[in-house]
Design a protein around this motif. Structure first.
Motif, PDB file in Angstrom:
ATOM      1  N   GLU B 122       0.809  -1.218   0.000  1.00  0.00           N
ATOM      2  CA  GLU B 122       0.000   0.000   0.000  1.00  0.00           C
ATOM      3  C   GLU B 122       0.843   1.269   0.000  1.00  0.00           C
ATOM      4  O   GLU B 122       0.445   2.276  -0.591  1.00  0.00           O
ATOM      5  N   VAL B 132      -5.607   4.672  -1.178  1.00  0.00           N
ATOM      6  CA  VAL B 132      -5.891   3.480  -0.363  1.00  0.00           C
ATOM      7  C   VAL B 132      -6.963   3.905   0.637  1.00  0.00           C
ATOM      8  O   VAL B 132      -6.678   4.537   1.655  1.00  0.00           O
ATOM      9  N   ARG B 133      -8.215   3.559   0.291  1.00  0.00           N
ATOM     10  CA  ARG B 133      -9.370   4.127   0.987  1.00  0.00           C
ATOM     11  C   ARG B 133      -9.394   3.807   2.482  1.00  0.00           C
ATOM     12  O   ARG B 133      -9.708   4.672   3.307  1.00  0.00           O
ATOM     13  N   HIS B 134      -9.057   2.559   2.860  1.00  0.00           N
ATOM     14  CA  HIS B 134      -9.163   2.231   4.297  1.00  0.00           C
ATOM     15  C   HIS B 134      -8.097   2.952   5.121  1.00  0.00           C
ATOM     16  O   HIS B 134      -8.286   3.155   6.319  1.00  0.00           O
ATOM     17  N   VAL B 141      -9.229  -2.877   6.284  1.00  0.00           N
ATOM     18  CA  VAL B 141      -9.557  -3.157   4.885  1.00  0.00           C
ATOM     19  C   VAL B 141     -10.769  -4.100   4.830  1.00  0.00           C
ATOM     20  O   VAL B 141     -10.900  -4.992   5.672  1.00  0.00           O
ATOM     21  N   SER B 163      -9.121  -9.192  -0.331  1.00  0.00           N
ATOM     22  CA  SER B 163      -9.268  -7.832   0.190  1.00  0.00           C
ATOM     23  C   SER B 163      -9.706  -6.943  -0.968  1.00  0.00           C
ATOM     24  O   SER B 163      -9.456  -7.255  -2.128  1.00  0.00           O
ATOM     25  N   ARG B 165     -10.001  -2.932  -2.573  1.00  0.00           N
ATOM     26  CA  ARG B 165      -9.674  -1.504  -2.564  1.00  0.00           C
ATOM     27  C   ARG B 165     -10.370  -0.857  -3.768  1.00  0.00           C
ATOM     28  O   ARG B 165     -10.215  -1.346  -4.889  1.00  0.00           O
ATOM     29  N   ILE B 167     -10.575   1.566  -6.709  1.00  0.00           N
ATOM     30  CA  ILE B 167      -9.527   2.226  -7.505  1.00  0.00           C
ATOM     31  C   ILE B 167     -10.195   3.044  -8.606  1.00  0.00           C
ATOM     32  O   ILE B 167     -11.106   2.545  -9.285  1.00  0.00           O
ATOM     33  N   VAL B 212     -15.623   0.263   3.170  1.00  0.00           N
ATOM     34  CA  VAL B 212     -15.093   1.587   2.846  1.00  0.00           C
ATOM     35  C   VAL B 212     -15.938   2.190   1.729  1.00  0.00           C
ATOM     36  O   VAL B 212     -16.674   1.481   1.026  1.00  0.00           O
ATOM     37  N   GLU B 218     -15.000   4.960  -9.502  1.00  0.00           N
ATOM     38  CA  GLU B 218     -14.081   3.963  -8.953  1.00  0.00           C
ATOM     39  C   GLU B 218     -14.647   2.559  -9.143  1.00  0.00           C
ATOM     40  O   GLU B 218     -15.875   2.369  -9.161  1.00  0.00           O
ATOM     41  N   CYS B 225      -6.036 -12.713  -0.389  1.00  0.00           N
ATOM     42  CA  CYS B 225      -5.840 -12.251   0.987  1.00  0.00           C
ATOM     43  C   CYS B 225      -5.351 -13.391   1.880  1.00  0.00           C
ATOM     44  O   CYS B 225      -5.795 -14.530   1.767  1.00  0.00           O
TER      45      CYS B 225
END
Lengths: 264, 264
Positions: B122, B132-134, B141, B163, B165, B167, B212, B218, B225
Motif C-alpha cells: 500500500e 488506499v481508501r481504508h 480493509v 481484500s 480496494r 480504484i 469503505v 471507482e 488475501c
C-alpha cells in the motif's frame, strides 16, 4: 537442436520408449523443465520446508500426493517413474545406480517433488542473442558444488550446486535481466566471475555434467541449480531417495510464460 | 498515518506493551507485513503443501521450527506470541475468542507460518498516487469470502478470501502493475469489478474488516488475501489453530524491496 520446437508430450513418449536417453537441454523451447526428488513421506515435511527456505536453488513447482506416481499440474497424467531420461537412486546418501525407469522401485509411501530447472530459460537467452555453450557443443551443462550454504530444515543441510554458462562480458547485464525475470526456474545468477569466491577450484572439472569452452572475452556466470537437493541428500543421508540424473530433466507441459504470470 | 514512517521494532514493542491494539494498515511504510497461522505439527505438512499449491493467497515468508515461538528471518528475535496486535484461536474450526497475546497457549508441538500481506504494497500504491481508501478512512480493509476454490492439500480445503480496494478507473492498470511486481505479498489483483462474478453478493457487508466508501468513477479491485487460511481452517476443522485477527498483522523487519530482489 532437433527437438528445439518439439512438444513436451511427444518427447516424453520417446523418453518412456527409451528412444531419448540423454540430457534435455535445448528441447521443447518455451516449456519449463524440472528437477525431480522422490522421498519417503517421513522425510517429506523436512524437505518441503527445505525448499521453502531455499527458493533460489529449490523453486518448487509441484508436490505429488503420497503414493501417486502421476502428476496433476505441471504435466497432467505424466508417469513420473518413466518419463525422465535417466534416474538416480541414493540409499543412505550413497549413489546406488542410474536407471532408465524406476517403476519397480515405486512405493506407497513415496512423495514426488518437482523443482524448476534453468534449462527452461535457455530458449529465451537464445532468442535475445545470448549464447548457450552446452547447447552449441551438444553436451550437458557443467555443474559445480559451491561453498554457499543452504538454510537447513530438519534433517536436510548442505551447500548449493550451481550451473555455469560462459557469457560474453557485454551481455552479462542482459543475461541477468532475462533470467532474473523467471524466478520459478532459478532466476538471476547467484555469482558472476571469480569461481574461487564460491569455492570452485577448477572450472575444467565440473562435479556434474560436462565442461564447456570458455572463449576469450567471456566470463563464467553461475546460476542456482536444482541438483542442489542431490548434494544435500548425499550429506543428509536419508535412507532412500530417487532423483533425476543431472541434466536429464522432466519436460513439463507448462510454458515458462505461464509460470511467470500464473495460469487463469 | 502517525506510524507511517515508524520502524517495525518500535511498533512491535508498542504492540507487545498493548499500546497499539488495532489494524496495522498504514504503518511502517516499505516494510512487509505478514499473516500468521499456527498449527500443531500433525497438520504442518498438509498446511505447508496447501501454501505451495496456493501461492497467490498464501505466499509463504517463513516457517518456524516446531516449538520455537521466536522468528529467525522476517523479524529475528520477534516473539510471535506477543508482537501482533490481536490473535484468534480456533478449535475444530470454530472461533473460540480473540486475545491480545497468546503466550499462555504456546505448546511444544506448534509450528508458525508467516504469509505475506497486501498491506505491504500500500505504501508503494500511495507513492504512485493510487488512493488506499481504508487508510484514508482510518479503518480496517474490507475482506470477503469468494467462490474461488483453493487447491486442496491433505485435510485443508476451502475458498479464497480477498481484500478490496476501490480504484479510480484510470488507475487500474497502474494498480495491477505496481502490485503485480510484488508477488510475495499477494501480487496482482485476482479480480477487477463485478463482485458477483466471484461470489460476493453485497460489498457493503464484508466478511472481515470494515466497509469503505466506493466513490463515483471507482471500481472495486480484489486481491488474494492472507485471511484465506482462516476460511480454510473454519471449513477443514483442525482441532487447534491460532491466527492473527484479520487486519492485525505482524510488521516484519524485511523491506518489500528485499522480498522483490532477495537478500544478499
Amino acid at each position: 537442436m532437433d527437438y528445439f520446437y518439439a512438444k513436451p508430450k511427444d518427447i516424453r513418449n520417446r523418453i518412456a520408449a527409451q528412444e531419448i536417453t540423454g540430457p534435455t537441454a535445448g528441447m521443447c523451447a518455451g516449456y519449463a523443465q524440472a528437477n525431480l526428488v522422490i522421498l519417503p513421506k517421513k522425510y517429506a515435511y523436512d524437505f518441503l520446508l527445505f525448499t521453502q527456505r531455499n527458493p533460489r536453488s529449490c523453486p518448487l513447482l509441484e508436490v505429488g500426493d503420497m503414493g501417486d506416481p502421476f502428476l496433476k499440474t505441471m504435466a497432467p497424467g505424466c508417469d513420473i517413474t518413466k518419463e525422465i531420461p535417466k534416474y538416480r537412486i541414493y540409499k543412505n546418501g550413497e549413489l546406488q545406480g542410474e536407471y532408465s525407469e524406476i517403476s519397480s522401485f515405486w512405493r506407497e509411501d513415496l512423495v514426488s517433488f518437482l523443482i524448476g530447472c534453468s534449462f527452461s530459460f535457455e530458449a529465451e537467452m537464445l532468442e535475445t542473442g545470448i549464447p548457450v555453450r552446452h547447447i552449441e557443443e551438444k553436451c550437458n551443462v557443467p555443474m559445480y558444488k559451491t561453498n554457499i550454504p543452504c538454510q537447513s530444515a530438519g534433517v536436510f543441510r548442505g551447500n548449493m550446486v550451481v550451473s555455469m554458462r560462459p557469457i560474453p562480458y557485454q551481455q552479462v547485464s542482459k543475461a541477468v535481466m532475462v533470467t532474473g525475470a523467471m524466478p520459478r526456474v532459478h532466476g538471476a545468477p547467484v555469482h558472476i566471475g571469480a569461481p574461487e569466491q564460491i569455492g570452485i577450484s577448477d572450472l575444467d572439472r565440473p562435479d556434474f555434467g560436462d565442461m564447456v569452452t570458455i572463449r576469450p572475452g567471456e566470463v563464467p556466470v553461475f546460476w542456482p541449480c536444482g541438483v542442489t537437493p542431490q548434494n544435500v541428500i548425499m550429506e543428509s543421508k536419508p535412507d532412500f531417495c530417487i532423483t533425476h540424473a543431472p541434466g536429464h530433466m522432466l519436460i513439463t507441459d507448462v510454458r515458462n510464460i505461464e509460470l511467470k504470470y500464473g495460469s487463469d
